[in-house]
Design a protein around this motif. Sequence first.
Motif, mmCIF file in Angstrom:
data_model
loop_
_atom_site.group_PDB
_atom_site.id
_atom_site.type_symbol
_atom_site.label_atom_id
_atom_site.label_comp_id
_atom_site.label_asym_id
_atom_site.label_seq_id
_atom_site.Cartn_x
_atom_site.Cartn_y
_atom_site.Cartn_z
ATOM 1 N N PRO A 82 109.734 33.019 92.748
ATOM 2 C CA PRO A 82 109.275 33.929 93.809
ATOM 3 C C PRO A 82 108.754 35.296 93.378
ATOM 4 C CG PRO A 82 111.668 33.659 93.872
ATOM 5 C CD PRO A 82 111.159 32.647 92.901
ATOM 6 N N SER A 83 109.474 36.011 92.511
ATOM 7 C CA SER A 83 109.137 37.423 92.303
ATOM 8 C C SER A 83 109.578 37.887 90.909
ATOM 9 C CB SER A 83 109.830 38.273 93.382
ATOM 10 O OG SER A 83 109.587 39.645 93.212
ATOM 11 N N LEU A 84 108.628 38.374 90.111
ATOM 12 C CA LEU A 84 108.941 38.681 88.715
ATOM 13 C C LEU A 84 108.117 39.842 88.175
ATOM 14 C CD1 LEU A 84 110.420 37.794 86.067
ATOM 15 C CD2 LEU A 84 108.445 36.327 85.614
ATOM 16 N N SER A 85 108.807 40.785 87.547
ATOM 17 C CA SER A 85 108.172 41.822 86.735
ATOM 18 C C SER A 85 108.264 41.407 85.276
ATOM 19 C CB SER A 85 108.869 43.177 86.905
ATOM 20 O OG SER A 85 108.799 43.641 88.236
ATOM 21 N N VAL A 86 107.165 41.499 84.564
ATOM 22 C CA VAL A 86 107.156 41.245 83.126
ATOM 23 C C VAL A 86 106.723 42.524 82.435
ATOM 24 C CG1 VAL A 86 106.013 40.003 81.251
ATOM 25 C CG2 VAL A 86 106.655 38.784 83.337
ATOM 26 N N PHE A 87 107.500 42.959 81.432
ATOM 27 C CA PHE A 87 107.036 44.130 80.691
ATOM 28 C C PHE A 87 107.243 43.955 79.196
ATOM 29 C CE2 PHE A 87 111.456 45.710 80.949
ATOM 30 C CZ PHE A 87 111.612 46.377 79.730
ATOM 31 N N PHE A 88 106.420 44.687 78.469
ATOM 32 C CA PHE A 88 106.451 44.657 77.011
ATOM 33 C C PHE A 88 106.555 46.082 76.479
ATOM 34 C CE2 PHE A 88 103.541 41.238 78.391
ATOM 35 C CZ PHE A 88 104.304 40.143 78.017
ATOM 36 N N PRO A 89 107.602 46.413 75.711
ATOM 37 C CA PRO A 89 107.595 47.669 74.965
ATOM 38 C C PRO A 89 106.647 47.509 73.780
ATOM 39 C CG PRO A 89 109.570 46.404 74.450
ATOM 40 C CD PRO A 89 108.831 45.625 75.487
ATOM 41 N N ALA A 90 105.770 48.474 73.578
ATOM 42 C CA ALA A 90 104.760 48.341 72.521
ATOM 43 C C ALA A 90 104.701 49.611 71.686
ATOM 44 C CB ALA A 90 103.386 48.055 73.131
ATOM 45 N N ASP A 141 104.693 35.875 92.967
ATOM 46 C CA ASP A 141 104.463 37.316 93.099
ATOM 47 C C ASP A 141 104.901 37.991 91.802
ATOM 48 O OD1 ASP A 141 104.083 39.910 94.081
ATOM 49 O OD2 ASP A 141 106.098 39.985 94.961
ATOM 50 N N TYR A 142 103.972 38.611 91.107
ATOM 51 C CA TYR A 142 104.311 39.144 89.791
ATOM 52 C C TYR A 142 103.562 40.430 89.496
ATOM 53 C CZ TYR A 142 99.864 37.031 88.300
ATOM 54 O OH TYR A 142 98.535 36.695 88.184
ATOM 55 N N GLU A 143 104.045 41.130 88.482
ATOM 56 C CA GLU A 143 103.373 42.298 87.930
ATOM 57 C C GLU A 143 103.597 42.294 86.422
ATOM 58 O OE1 GLU A 143 105.102 45.918 89.402
ATOM 59 O OE2 GLU A 143 107.133 45.381 88.760
ATOM 60 N N VAL A 144 102.647 42.889 85.693
ATOM 61 C CA VAL A 144 102.748 43.002 84.237
ATOM 62 C C VAL A 144 102.666 44.474 83.869
ATOM 63 C CG1 VAL A 144 101.747 42.368 82.007
ATOM 64 C CG2 VAL A 144 101.681 40.732 83.916
ATOM 65 N N ILE A 145 103.602 44.906 83.042
ATOM 66 C CA ILE A 145 103.692 46.311 82.640
ATOM 67 C C ILE A 145 103.776 46.373 81.117
ATOM 68 C CG2 ILE A 145 105.077 48.436 82.804
ATOM 69 C CD1 ILE A 145 106.340 47.096 85.383
ATOM 70 N N VAL A 146 103.057 47.294 80.519
ATOM 71 C CA VAL A 146 103.191 47.556 79.089
ATOM 72 C C VAL A 146 103.607 49.011 78.915
ATOM 73 C CG1 VAL A 146 102.090 47.599 76.826
ATOM 74 C CG2 VAL A 146 101.423 45.851 78.503
ATOM 75 N N VAL A 147 104.666 49.232 78.149
ATOM 76 C CA VAL A 147 105.117 50.585 77.839
ATOM 77 C C VAL A 147 104.588 50.950 76.458
ATOM 78 C CG1 VAL A 147 107.086 52.121 77.525
ATOM 79 C CG2 VAL A 147 107.203 50.265 79.215
ATOM 80 N N ASN A 148 103.585 51.815 76.424
ATOM 81 C CA ASN A 148 103.026 52.281 75.158
ATOM 82 C C ASN A 148 103.873 53.447 74.657
ATOM 83 O OD1 ASN A 148 101.519 53.095 72.990
ATOM 84 N ND2 ASN A 148 99.729 53.741 74.169
ATOM 85 N N ASP A 149 104.731 53.154 73.680
ATOM 86 C CA ASP A 149 105.742 54.127 73.252
ATOM 87 C C ASP A 149 105.208 55.036 72.144
ATOM 88 O OD1 ASP A 149 108.205 55.407 73.143
ATOM 89 O OD2 ASP A 149 109.044 53.973 71.717
ATOM 90 N N GLY A 150 104.209 55.847 72.501
ATOM 91 C CA GLY A 150 103.677 56.824 71.546
ATOM 92 C C GLY A 150 102.982 56.197 70.356
ATOM 93 N N SER A 151 102.291 55.079 70.566
ATOM 94 C CA SER A 151 101.623 54.381 69.460
ATOM 95 C C SER A 151 100.568 55.258 68.801
ATOM 96 C CB SER A 151 100.966 53.094 69.968
ATOM 97 O OG SER A 151 101.924 52.196 70.479
ATOM 98 N N ARG A 152 100.401 55.069 67.501
ATOM 99 C CA ARG A 152 99.417 55.849 66.737
ATOM 100 C C ARG A 152 98.216 55.011 66.308
ATOM 101 N NH1 ARG A 152 103.436 59.361 62.732
ATOM 102 N NH2 ARG A 152 104.594 60.409 64.404
ATOM 103 N N VAL A 201 113.375 40.745 86.300
ATOM 104 C CA VAL A 201 112.634 41.446 85.248
ATOM 105 C C VAL A 201 112.747 40.644 83.962
ATOM 106 C CG1 VAL A 201 112.382 43.590 83.949
ATOM 107 C CG2 VAL A 201 113.216 43.660 86.319
ATOM 108 N N PHE A 202 111.612 40.369 83.357
ATOM 109 C CA PHE A 202 111.584 39.720 82.042
ATOM 110 C C PHE A 202 110.946 40.674 81.050
ATOM 111 C CE2 PHE A 202 108.952 37.584 78.854
ATOM 112 C CZ PHE A 202 109.913 36.844 78.173
ATOM 113 N N TYR A 203 111.527 40.751 79.845
ATOM 114 C CA TYR A 203 110.871 41.524 78.796
ATOM 115 C C TYR A 203 110.991 40.807 77.461
ATOM 116 C CZ TYR A 203 115.073 43.295 76.415
ATOM 117 O OH TYR A 203 116.234 43.393 75.689
ATOM 118 N N THR A 204 110.001 41.051 76.641
ATOM 119 C CA THR A 204 110.055 40.681 75.227
ATOM 120 C C THR A 204 109.163 41.653 74.486
ATOM 121 O OG1 THR A 204 109.971 38.839 73.654
ATOM 122 C CG2 THR A 204 108.146 39.014 75.230
ATOM 123 N N ASP A 205 109.186 41.612 73.178
ATOM 124 C CA ASP A 205 108.497 42.636 72.390
ATOM 125 C C ASP A 205 106.984 42.456 72.393
ATOM 126 O OD1 ASP A 205 110.960 43.666 71.808
ATOM 127 O OD2 ASP A 205 111.131 42.681 69.866
ATOM 128 N N GLY A 206 106.274 43.588 72.237
ATOM 129 C CA GLY A 206 104.826 43.576 72.272
ATOM 130 C C GLY A 206 104.158 43.070 71.013
#
Length: 203
Positions: free
Chosen positions: A7-15, A39-50, A95-100
């Motif tokens: 039914p409903s899921l957020s997916v995010f990746f710390p990157a 019903d879903y959304e995708v989020i990427v957290v850009n953790d100060g990448s260089r 909420v599902f997460y795995t590494d970027g």
Amino acid sequence: MEARKFPSLSVFFPAYNDAPSLAALVRKTFATLERYVADYEVIVVNDGSRDRTGEVLEELRREYGPRLRVVTHAHNRGYGGALRSGFAAAQKEFVFYTDGDGQYDVGELPRLLELVGPATGLVNGYKLERHDPRHRVWIGSVYNFCARLLFRIRLRDIDCDYRLIRRALLAKIRLTSTSGTICVELVRKLELSGCQVVEVGVH
């Protein structure tokens, strides 16, 4: 007849400096979610990448529009900081997460979804095989053993960042770690909540 979708899921990746892997990871994620989640959304957290992570994410946002959200840290906050931002940004029931860096196959996400029941709070992956150097495998085994012993954690693979969590539980716990130790803190607090925990092997 089309199979019933989750039914409903957020997916995010710390990157962090994950430009080489992000495009393929995000595209495979959208393809998987379109097939298995209503019903879903995708989020990427850009953790100060260089590296070019920011540029890659801008290209992907043009491709996917508002279905892809990007959380940007001006400075690197550490793995724990990236996870906390991802959890805070998530809006769906689970909420599902795995590494970027793409070390886990996001195409195996449906295996976690099908294990969710009414009382399930956490579905946690465990590594079926590792291709790391022998010393890293040994360090990982010692880390898991010590964490389970010291904190009385029951999970077999604390270090496997391939997790599906009921968001209502995340709202009830307070995470403080800014480093990789957040995995121990997260799992321990979820287990203490009394929720049902399910484990499944992933590649």
